[in-house]
Design a protein around this motif. Structure first.
Motif, PDB file in Angstrom:
ATOM      1  N   HIS A 876      10.718 -64.130  73.936  1.00 51.31           N
ATOM      2  CA  HIS A 876      10.506 -64.052  72.691  1.00 51.31           C
ATOM      3  C   HIS A 876       9.325 -64.986  72.256  1.00 51.31           C
ATOM      4  N   THR A 877       9.706 -66.155  72.601  1.00 52.38           N
ATOM      5  CA  THR A 877       8.672 -67.302  72.447  1.00 52.38           C
ATOM      6  C   THR A 877       7.241 -67.063  72.887  1.00 52.38           C
ATOM      7  N   ALA A 878       7.269 -66.324  74.224  1.00 50.62           N
ATOM      8  CA  ALA A 878       5.781 -66.218  74.682  1.00 50.62           C
ATOM      9  C   ALA A 878       5.141 -65.005  73.805  1.00 50.62           C
ATOM     10  N   PHE A 879       5.910 -63.960  73.469  1.00 48.02           N
ATOM     11  CA  PHE A 879       5.342 -62.972  72.593  1.00 48.02           C
ATOM     12  C   PHE A 879       4.872 -63.509  71.093  1.00 48.02           C
ATOM     13  N   ALA A 880       5.494 -64.661  70.699  1.00 44.33           N
ATOM     14  CA  ALA A 880       4.920 -65.455  69.408  1.00 44.33           C
ATOM     15  C   ALA A 880       3.521 -65.860  69.729  1.00 44.33           C
ATOM     16  N   ASN A 888      -1.293 -60.955  64.223  1.00 43.87           N
ATOM     17  CA  ASN A 888      -0.131 -59.996  64.009  1.00 43.87           C
ATOM     18  C   ASN A 888       1.201 -60.818  63.906  1.00 43.87           C
ATOM     19  N   GLU A 889       1.291 -61.957  63.367  1.00 45.01           N
ATOM     20  CA  GLU A 889       2.414 -62.932  63.163  1.00 45.01           C
ATOM     21  C   GLU A 889       3.622 -62.129  62.349  1.00 45.01           C
ATOM     22  N   LEU A 890       4.828 -62.230  62.850  1.00 45.98           N
ATOM     23  CA  LEU A 890       6.114 -61.745  62.045  1.00 45.98           C
ATOM     24  C   LEU A 890       6.134 -62.589  60.557  1.00 45.98           C
ATOM     25  N   ALA A 891       6.560 -61.723  59.811  1.00 45.49           N
ATOM     26  CA  ALA A 891       7.162 -62.329  58.501  1.00 45.49           C
ATOM     27  C   ALA A 891       8.588 -62.508  58.369  1.00 45.49           C
ATOM     28  N   TYR A 892       8.997 -63.720  57.902  1.00 48.26           N
ATOM     29  CA  TYR A 892      10.606 -63.822  57.779  1.00 48.26           C
ATOM     30  C   TYR A 892      10.910 -63.525  56.328  1.00 48.26           C
ATOM     31  N   LEU A 900      20.456 -73.226  59.618  1.00 50.71           N
ATOM     32  CA  LEU A 900      19.275 -72.851  60.077  1.00 50.71           C
ATOM     33  C   LEU A 900      17.873 -73.861  60.226  1.00 50.71           C
ATOM     34  N   HIS A 901      17.994 -74.621  58.940  1.00 53.65           N
ATOM     35  CA  HIS A 901      16.881 -75.713  58.740  1.00 53.65           C
ATOM     36  C   HIS A 901      16.607 -76.633  59.623  1.00 53.65           C
ATOM     37  N   GLU A 902      18.134 -77.159  60.301  1.00 58.49           N
ATOM     38  CA  GLU A 902      18.037 -78.170  61.544  1.00 58.49           C
ATOM     39  C   GLU A 902      17.338 -77.764  62.791  1.00 58.49           C
ATOM     40  N   ILE A 903      17.759 -76.441  63.159  1.00 57.85           N
ATOM     41  CA  ILE A 903      17.304 -75.764  64.331  1.00 57.85           C
ATOM     42  C   ILE A 903      15.652 -75.570  64.090  1.00 57.85           C
ATOM     43  N   ILE A 904      15.167 -75.135  62.799  1.00 60.70           N
ATOM     44  CA  ILE A 904      13.763 -74.881  62.660  1.00 60.70           C
ATOM     45  C   ILE A 904      13.189 -76.250  62.853  1.00 60.70           C
ATOM     46  N   GLU A 905      13.561 -77.197  62.293  1.00 55.89           N
ATOM     47  CA  GLU A 905      12.885 -78.844  62.423  1.00 55.89           C
ATOM     48  C   GLU A 905      12.736 -78.980  64.056  1.00 55.89           C
ATOM     49  N   LEU A 906      13.842 -78.688  64.935  1.00 50.94           N
ATOM     50  CA  LEU A 906      13.891 -79.163  66.300  1.00 50.94           C
ATOM     51  C   LEU A 906      12.906 -78.067  67.021  1.00 50.94           C
ATOM     52  N   VAL A 907      12.648 -77.057  66.515  1.00 57.05           N
ATOM     53  CA  VAL A 907      11.637 -75.972  67.106  1.00 57.05           C
ATOM     54  C   VAL A 907      10.272 -76.249  66.984  1.00 57.05           C
ATOM     55  N   LEU A 918      -1.968 -74.861  74.700  1.00 58.65           N
ATOM     56  CA  LEU A 918      -2.488 -73.614  74.527  1.00 58.65           C
ATOM     57  C   LEU A 918      -3.424 -73.662  73.460  1.00 58.65           C
ATOM     58  N   ASP A 919      -3.737 -74.520  72.313  1.00 58.31           N
ATOM     59  CA  ASP A 919      -4.536 -74.503  71.487  1.00 58.31           C
ATOM     60  C   ASP A 919      -4.164 -73.324  70.397  1.00 58.31           C
ATOM     61  N   LEU A 920      -2.773 -73.184  70.138  1.00 59.67           N
ATOM     62  CA  LEU A 920      -2.225 -72.231  69.255  1.00 59.67           C
ATOM     63  C   LEU A 920      -1.429 -72.597  68.445  1.00 59.67           C
ATOM     64  N   LYS A 921      -1.413 -72.225  67.212  1.00 59.21           N
ATOM     65  CA  LYS A 921      -0.571 -72.803  66.222  1.00 59.21           C
ATOM     66  C   LYS A 921       0.459 -71.551  65.780  1.00 59.21           C
ATOM     67  N   ILE A 922       1.751 -71.758  65.942  1.00 62.44           N
ATOM     68  CA  ILE A 922       2.673 -70.508  65.541  1.00 62.44           C
ATOM     69  C   ILE A 922       3.236 -70.821  64.079  1.00 62.44           C
ATOM     70  N   CYS A 923       3.310 -69.902  63.225  1.00 61.18           N
ATOM     71  CA  CYS A 923       3.538 -69.954  61.754  1.00 61.18           C
ATOM     72  C   CYS A 923       4.996 -70.189  61.615  1.00 61.18           C
ATOM     73  N   LYS A 924       5.288 -70.939  60.522  1.00 61.57           N
ATOM     74  CA  LYS A 924       6.655 -71.280  60.123  1.00 61.57           C
ATOM     75  C   LYS A 924       7.632 -69.882  60.403  1.00 61.57           C
ATOM     76  N   ASP A 925       7.169 -68.752  59.976  1.00 62.33           N
ATOM     77  CA  ASP A 925       8.242 -67.619  59.775  1.00 62.33           C
ATOM     78  C   ASP A 925       8.454 -67.374  61.420  1.00 62.33           C
ATOM     79  N   GLU A 926       7.338 -67.387  62.247  1.00 68.99           N
ATOM     80  CA  GLU A 926       7.661 -67.232  63.738  1.00 68.99           C
ATOM     81  C   GLU A 926       8.724 -68.124  64.090  1.00 68.99           C
ATOM     82  N   LYS A 927       8.441 -69.491  63.887  1.00 66.40           N
ATOM     83  CA  LYS A 927       9.568 -70.373  64.077  1.00 66.40           C
ATOM     84  C   LYS A 927      10.942 -70.265  63.637  1.00 66.40           C
ATOM     85  N   VAL A 928      11.105 -69.626  62.769  1.00 68.69           N
ATOM     86  CA  VAL A 928      12.608 -69.238  61.785  1.00 68.69           C
ATOM     87  C   VAL A 928      13.129 -68.113  62.804  1.00 68.69           C
TER      88      VAL A 928
END
Length: 939
Positions: A876-880, A888-892, A900-907, A918-928
């Protein structure tokens, strides 16, 4: 003369000296016609005709009603037909067209056949073609005829309204009118399957060429090519991303396309596109795409169709059940009345499920009786029966219904209409009932108990049907935002008070119910006073929670819920709890000796994990009274409400089952001659399969009786373990190597690994079983043979390898080697999957990075993830990361819970290093979404 000979002779006489046109027009004789001629019952005539079909003397034409014609009559009337290969056909016309294709002197037969076929308009068989579907059919005909190639269509309607069925009828009509060739293709594609991967979507629709991506070893045509000259159905078109819509409307505009990875070649295809959706097209589809689909056809929901049509639909569904049972159904008008009026069915699938349950209960009651089955009100599900009993409008409704049905409606098995292109290979519940009844009867269980067991299975079958339905959990789409937010608070409150965890179904069911209370003007339904008291008493804890809900709703919405609404909320909370109930059948192993039972239980729990199982060792010196007291005490401590399976070593212990039931009040089933293999099998079924006490009892008895005869049959054959794989070559080779290592370490016997492609499984299995003794099968697909199957996921977990070693009678093994093997297989599975689907990122590099990252997550959480969990998280993270490149990032869109907030902070913290590399920044929704996966793993 025997009856079967009389039937055959009459059938031959009916078509003596007949013409080709006559036999193609009438398609033969029905069972009723022959029964009237011979003055015997229709059911007996049907029985003999089906025997003659099996003997290949008579051809069966599966239309409405079913017709029969003697093979010798066909050969006499049609001399061009040298011999007959098929004895069950959809129509004689198509059968002859196929049989005579390419033969000499067949033009006359083909010409007559085509002329006769003109009389059978496919739309004339559609229920409602002159009423609710009249406009839709008229639009479809106009679209099909529109020059030069027809108009593309969009079918609108709720789930289960029949959009796919209607698309099939359009296809059949286009062939019937010779607008499409008789052999024109009909391809179907569900857009939801690839909604988040435009590149993969493109390869499915338009194909790909060799070398287009890793794993593309040869050219592959897409669905557009396969549908050339025919129709392409795009289901759930609202799930097609904008990129996919753009690809399609370019093809619609130009009629040309390229395969993925292809340049300099323009391919052409002529395809009529039919799209289907349950959503509002203007809010989910691009305006530029909609402009290219000019014909919009609305399929009405079941509730908007007339009583006449719904009655016809019920008759059709009952005919299908009669066909599957192969018995005549006698349906009383009250049953149709109750089914028609007591429940507002959302779709045909729900109505079908209720009709199947009614038929199954009636079938069970008539299992050993006549060829006819009476279906009465008592066979209805309890909630429908009660609603019907308390209705004051039954007489009035019955009068309306009597216009369309008799007091008793007879449905014959032969009346079933076989719909072309429909799938009838689904699970046959009636065969399952017969098999289970036979198994239970062979165990000497009385008929009343058998009836109760089967009824429980039937309700589970319907419950599973409801479970499998697609439910949208995004509450904000359906209810006011304030109610949605309140529902999330109520969920936290309920979890705290009930000491449990609910999934998102809680928000959906409770939120929708509260919203409905406001929308219906605060008018509640009716419950009898004794029912209210019963709910309060039997669900006292849930009732207290519902009272707290009332306080919250008063606080937030300034509304006082009536007592009846509190009771409804109590029932709803209880129902949601029941869906997630984790209680299991308990197991008690009893054996003579100081540690015999304990050894077997320890082996089972060590190999397959914890289970509700206990051992009771019985030294030979224990007196009968003391033995009984110990057993009673252990049974009481184990009882969870699901019953107890006792596995014992001697017949004397088996005799104590009934006495223990009376003393403890528990349901007990006892199996003698316990072995370690039997205990392993029971623990596996208790832990990993949703089976009740009776099902486990019957299954274990059947499996271990079968194993004795299987050993005799397999004596002398070479022993093998099947390695079954559909993933890439890396995983397949590693799997074979891993199995070889396990065999080498586990046994001195001659056991080899036999690799089989999952794609060739059906063809190869019969030969393998005949030639080899298969100890077990391992891999991605279950071959369904009489030996254990270990999934690839289970193999890379502890229990899978442990079960395999147990089957090989292995000694204690080296934990270090096992861990090394698991890590290698997990890595290869990740690489194989990512090699197939990643377009831009290097799968080898990404796999290494993400596996290391997953280890960091485990350290931070002080948890050890299972290998299947690591696999899910890594992929899943590779696809993110890949979606960042594709923009084409996912929206939460749901409310983020506190946990969930604590896990998001850890991620966020742990992914920073990877994002920099990788020089790539994953958006917050994907991290959720990533955090949700981790929370699911550790919960």
């Amino acid at each position: 003369m025997k009856r079967i000979d009389r039937v055959y002779e009459q059938l031959v006489d009916n078509w003596e000296n007949s013409t080709l046109e006559n036999i193609l027009t009438d398609q033969g004789n029905s069972a009723q016609e022959l029964a009237d001629q011979l003055e015997v019952t229709r059911s007996n005539t049907s029985l003999e005709l089906n025997k003659l079909v099996r003997e290949q003397k008579v051809v069966k034409v599966k239309q409405f009603p079913v017709k029969y014609v003697a093979a010798e009559s066909l050969l006499a009337i049609i001399p061009q037909l040298e011999r007959i290969h098929l004895f069950e056909v959809q129509s004689l016309n198509e059968f002859l067209d196929d049989s005579l294709e390419g033969t000499q002197n067949s033009k006359e037969v083909f010409s007559v056949s085509q002329e006769i076929k003109k009389k059978n308009n496919p739309f004339d068989l559609v229920i409602g073609h002159r009423d609710s579907l009249k406009k839709a059919i008229s639009q479809a005909k106009a679209a099909v005829y529109y020059p030069p190639f027809g108009l593309h269509m969009l079918l609108l309607g709720p789930t289960g309204s029949g959009k796919t069925f209607f698309a099939n009828r359009i296809y059949e009509y286009a062939r019937y009118e010779n607008i499409l060739d008789d052999k024109a293709p009909f391809e179907s594609f569900n857009c939801a399957d690839y909604s988040h991967n435009p590149q993969l979507l493109m390869s499915q629709l338009f194909g790909f060429c060799k070398g287009a991506f890793t794993g593309a070893t040869e050219d592959h045509p897409g669905l557009v090519e396969k549908a050339n000259g025919g129709i392409l159905l795009l289901d759930e078109i609202h799930r097609l991303p904008p990129e996919g819509q753009e690809m399609l409307f370019y093809f619609i505009d130009n009629g040309s396309f390229n395969r993925l990875g292809e340049s300099g070649i323009k391919r052409q295809a002529k395809v009529l596109i039919i799209c289907a959706t349950t959503e509002n097209p203007t809010s989910t589809l691009l305006a530029t795409f909609l402009r290219r689909i000019p014909m919009t056809i609305t399929i009405p929901p079941l509730k908007d169709r007339s009583i006449k049509e719904r009655v016809q639909l019920m008759k059709f569904l009952f005919r299908n059940e009669a066909k599957r049972i192969e018995k005549t159904l006698r349906i009383h008008i009250d049953v149709l009345n109750a089914l028609l009026h007591t429940t507002n069915y959302g779709n045909v699938g729900q109505l079908k499920a209720q009709i199947q349950l009614v038929c199954a209960q009636a079938f069970l009651a008539h299992l050993h009786r006549s060829e006819e089955i009476d279906i009465r009100v008592k066979d209805l599900p309890e909630e429908i029966r009660q609603e019907w009993l308390y209705s004051t409008k039954n007489i009035e409704r019955a009068k309306d219904l009597s216009e369309f049905v008799d007091v008793v409606t007879l449905i014959q098995p032969e009346d079933a209409i076989v719909i072309p292109r429909e799938n009838f290979s689904e699970f046959n519940i009636y065969e399952s009932i017969e098999e289970k009844v036979a198994a239970l009867e062979s165990e000497g269980i009385d008929s009343e108990q058998i009836h109760q067991y089967i009824l429980t299975d039937l309700h589970l079958h319907i419950r599973n049907f409801v479970r499998s339905g697609n439910v949208t959990y995004n509450l904000d789409k359906f209810v006011d935002q304030e109610i949605s937010a309140l529902t999330s608070e109520l969920k936290v409150l309920a979890e705290k008070k009930l000491n449990c965890r609910f999934d998102r179904r809680f928000n959906y069911y409770i939120g929708m119910h509260i919203d409905a209370f406001f929308k219906r003007g605060k008018n509640s339904g009716r419950l009898l006073s004794q029912e209210i008291e019963k709910v309060k008493t039997s669900h006292s804890l849930e009732y207290q929670v519902a009272l707290l809900f009332r306080e919250k709703i008063r606080e937030r919405l300034d509304v006082e819920l009536p007592e009846l609404e509190v009771v409804y909320l109590t029932m709803l909370i209880s129902s949601i709890e029941t869906l997630d109930e984790k209680k299991k059948v308990s197991v008690l192993v009893v054996a003579h000796g100081n540690s015999t039972a304990t050894s077997m239980v320890e082996a089972a729990t060590e190999l397959l994990g914890n289970a509700p199982i206990e051992a009771l060792d019985m030294p030979l010196s224990v007196s009968p009274n003391e033995l009984f007291e110990r057993l009673s005490a252990r049974v009481k401590s184990l009882e969870s409400g699901k019953g107890i399976l006792m596995l014992v070593d001697m017949g004397s212990l088996a005799m104590l089952g009934n006495k223990l039931e009376k003393a403890t009040g528990s349901r007990i089933r006892t199996i003698p001659n316990v072995t370690t293999a039997m205990v392993l099998d029971v623990v596996r079924k208790v832990n990993y399969m949703d089976m009740d006490l009776s099902s486990i009892y019957a299954s274990v008895r059947k499996d271990f009786l079968a194993s004795v005869s299987l050993q005799e049959e397999n004596r002398g054959k070479p022993k093998v373990i099947l390695s079954i794989c559909t993933t890439g070559q890396g995983t397949a080779k590693k799997l074979e190597k891993m199995l070889t290592d396990i065999i080498y370490e586990s046994t001195d016997d001659s056991v080899s690994v036999l690799s089989v492609s999952a794609l060739r499984l059906a063809k190869e299995i019969p030969k393998i079983v005949q030639k080899y003794q298969v100890i077990a099968s391992v891999g991605t697909k279950n071959p369904h043979i009489d030996s254990p199957h270990i999934s690839l996921e289970a193999l890379i977990e502890e229990q899978g390898e442990s079960v395999l070693r147990q089957l090989l009678n292995a000694p204690v093994y080296d934990e270090t080697k096992k861990k090394e093997r698991k890590n290698i297989v997990v890595r290869d599975l990740c690489e194989d999957t990512l090699k197939t689907y990643l377009i831009y990122l290097n799968p080898y590099h990404v796999t290494d990075m993400l596996i290391e990252w997953s280890e960091v997550i485990q350290e931070k959480l002080e948890q050890s993830f299972s290998n299947s969990s690591i696999l899910k998280l890594v992929i899943h993270t590779a696809f993110a990361f890949e979606r960042v490149l594709k923009k084409n990032e996912l929206a939460y869109k749901e409310t983020i819970s506190g946990e969930l907030h604590e896990i998001i902070e850890l991620v966020t913290q742990t992914l920073t290093t990877l994002e920099e590399k990788l020089d790539l920044k994953i958006c917050k929704d994907e991290k959720v979404y990533i955090a949700e996966i981790i929370l699911e793993i550790i919960s």
